[in-house]
Motif scaffolding. Sequence first.
Motif, PDB file in Angstrom:
ATOM      1  N   MET A 137      -5.652  -0.810  -6.860  1.00 37.23           N
ATOM      2  CA  MET A 137      -4.529  -1.534  -6.268  1.00 37.23           C
ATOM      3  C   MET A 137      -3.586  -0.574  -5.547  1.00 37.23           C
ATOM      4  N   ALA A 138      -3.326   0.573  -6.138  1.00 41.23           N
ATOM      5  CA  ALA A 138      -2.434   1.547  -5.504  1.00 41.23           C
ATOM      6  C   ALA A 138      -3.004   1.974  -4.146  1.00 41.23           C
ATOM      7  N   GLU A 139      -4.301   2.209  -4.118  1.00 42.83           N
ATOM      8  CA  GLU A 139      -4.935   2.599  -2.852  1.00 42.83           C
ATOM      9  C   GLU A 139      -4.882   1.482  -1.818  1.00 42.83           C
ATOM     10  N   ARG A 140      -5.126   0.268  -2.285  1.00 41.20           N
ATOM     11  CA  ARG A 140      -5.102  -0.881  -1.381  1.00 41.20           C
ATOM     12  C   ARG A 140      -3.690  -1.078  -0.817  1.00 41.20           C
ATOM     13  N   ALA A 153       1.860 -11.283   1.103  1.00 40.64           N
ATOM     14  CA  ALA A 153       1.242 -12.044   0.000  1.00 40.64           C
ATOM     15  C   ALA A 153       0.467 -11.148  -0.965  1.00 40.64           C
ATOM     16  N   GLU A 154      -0.327 -10.246  -0.409  1.00 36.04           N
ATOM     17  CA  GLU A 154      -1.112  -9.356  -1.283  1.00 36.04           C
ATOM     18  C   GLU A 154      -0.184  -8.414  -2.067  1.00 36.04           C
ATOM     19  N   HIS A 155       0.872  -7.992  -1.400  1.00 35.02           N
ATOM     20  CA  HIS A 155       1.832  -7.098  -2.047  1.00 35.02           C
ATOM     21  C   HIS A 155       2.592  -7.828  -3.159  1.00 35.02           C
ATOM     22  N   LEU A 156       2.915  -9.106  -2.924  1.00 35.37           N
ATOM     23  CA  LEU A 156       3.590  -9.899  -3.967  1.00 35.37           C
ATOM     24  C   LEU A 156       2.721  -9.991  -5.217  1.00 35.37           C
ATOM     25  N   ALA A 157       1.419 -10.196  -5.020  1.00 33.79           N
ATOM     26  CA  ALA A 157       0.501 -10.266  -6.160  1.00 33.79           C
ATOM     27  C   ALA A 157       0.475  -8.925  -6.893  1.00 33.79           C
ATOM     28  N   ALA A 158       0.477  -7.840  -6.136  1.00 35.20           N
ATOM     29  CA  ALA A 158       0.477  -6.501  -6.741  1.00 35.20           C
ATOM     30  C   ALA A 158       1.777  -6.247  -7.507  1.00 35.20           C
ATOM     31  N   GLN A 159       2.908  -6.665  -6.930  1.00 35.70           N
ATOM     32  CA  GLN A 159       4.199  -6.490  -7.609  1.00 35.70           C
ATOM     33  C   GLN A 159       4.217  -7.224  -8.944  1.00 35.70           C
ATOM     34  N   SER A 160       3.640  -8.414  -8.928  1.00 35.98           N
ATOM     35  CA  SER A 160       3.603  -9.223 -10.134  1.00 35.98           C
ATOM     36  C   SER A 160       2.761  -8.542 -11.223  1.00 35.98           C
ATOM     37  N   LYS A 178       1.776  -5.461 -16.132  1.00 30.96           N
ATOM     38  CA  LYS A 178       0.797  -4.580 -16.768  1.00 30.96           C
ATOM     39  C   LYS A 178       1.041  -3.087 -16.591  1.00 30.96           C
ATOM     40  N   TRP A 179       1.310  -2.674 -15.365  1.00 38.17           N
ATOM     41  CA  TRP A 179       1.158  -1.260 -15.040  1.00 38.17           C
ATOM     42  C   TRP A 179       2.405  -0.418 -15.230  1.00 38.17           C
TER      43      TRP A 179
END
Lengths: 105, 105
Positions: A29-32, A73-80, A85-86
């Motif tokens: 995810m960090a790379e993406r 949108a993809e970033h919002l999912a990553a933030q969540s 978790k992370w």
Amino acid sequence: MIAKTPKPPYYAVIFSNLRTEKNEGYLEMAERMEELATKQAGYLGHESVRDGLGITISYWESLDAIQAWKMNAEHLAAQSLGREKWYKAFKTRIALVERDYGFEL
Amino acid sequence: MIAKTPKPPYYAVIFSNLRTEKNEGYLEMAERMEELATKQAGYLGHESVRDGLGITISYWESLDAIQAWKMNAEHLAAQSLGREKWYKAFKTRIALVERDYGFEL
């Protein structure tokens, strides 16, 4: 490694964070997110280091560019996932870079 | 580890740097500068990480406080040694933190 930013003013997003022990999916995810951020309108560069404490600073042309990236949108999912978790703690600071100087050998 | 800063606005000095191979005197000086900075008027906190790239961010109440720290005699001597010996590249960015958010578990 040190971001090549234009002459100020421009914006910095300083993301200081501490990770949990949960690694599942994190690196991918960090790379993406890095790949995605660099393609955003108004992106100027970034610097990222971790040694226990993690600091990632991204540089942007404007607050609008920062807001658009935050709401991607993809970033919002990553933030969540990050909050769930992370990360066990983080602080995001939005700052206007007024002046800079430095040198390179 | 993540600096406990007050509500914005306040200032950040982002010091991104790459070290040379010369270590002589570096760690002692870095520790001394950290000790000295924390005693300066207007100092609010700092965060520091290195993993190849080094990022040290110090937080300050005002530009005046930053200027006073920059002109501190011992700090001036350290800056001079830094340019001569310890850093092969650096960039210092002075930025006004306008907004922040985050969480801690």
